[in-house]
Design an enzyme around this catalytic site. Sequence first.
Site, PDB file in Angstrom:
ATOM      1  CG  LEU A   1      -1.987  -1.011   1.341  1.00 36.48           C
ATOM      2  CD1 LEU A   1      -2.644  -0.974   2.716  1.00 36.48           C
ATOM      3  CD2 LEU A   1      -3.029  -0.768   0.254  1.00 36.48           C
ATOM      4  CG  ASP A   2      -0.052   4.771  -2.267  1.00 40.35           C
ATOM      5  OD1 ASP A   2      -0.612   5.189  -1.245  1.00 40.35           O
ATOM      6  OD2 ASP A   2      -0.570   4.835  -3.392  1.00 40.35           O
ATOM      7  CD  GLU A   3       5.051   8.620   2.632  1.00 47.08           C
ATOM      8  OE1 GLU A   3       5.478   9.222   3.630  1.00 47.08           O
ATOM      9  OE2 GLU A   3       5.559   8.748   1.485  1.00 47.08           O
TER      10      GLU A   3
END
Length: 187
Positions: A44-46
């Site tokens: 999951l991206d930041e």
Amino acid sequence: MHHHYIIHKPYGYLSQFIYELKRKKKLLGELYDFAEGTMAIGRLDEDSEGLLLLTTDGMMSETVRSRKVEKEYYAQVDGLITQAAVDALQAGVEIGFNGKKYITRKCEARLIDAPDLPPRGQKIRDARHGPTSWVSITLKEGKFRQVRKMTAAVGFPTLRLVRVRIGNIHLGDMPSGMVAEVDGFLL
């Protein structure tokens, strides 16, 4: 013996344990004392939150990342998303991936009411900037920032993205930042 974890990844964390660039980033290892060799299954991206599975078993990682396992996301989008836009998401939309155009696979998408989620660490915006709405998108693929690119492609950029399900594993009411060690994953 392998170790398996279910985590509610908070907003602002990277889905990794090592970050060697100069800027200080929040990493998963700050949330729990994970076993050596633990890896995130998918990412999951930041700016994204929600369900993340971690394991020391590389074969389990391959299984979960395969096209056999559904991943469901709730996306809060800018504006009141239309049924036509949801239909386009379901049929597949053109996004950019690795410098090339890519047509996403057919998926499940539907309008939803605002879900009961914990507040995000950083405020998204207020009502002065216009209305927002929510859509559920269930994929069997996972290209880089795919859901964000898909909603933008139909004219409704994603403001908040939360993964709520991987296979049969649901985020439920797990608090943000919580980690649970489990015996394995029943997908």
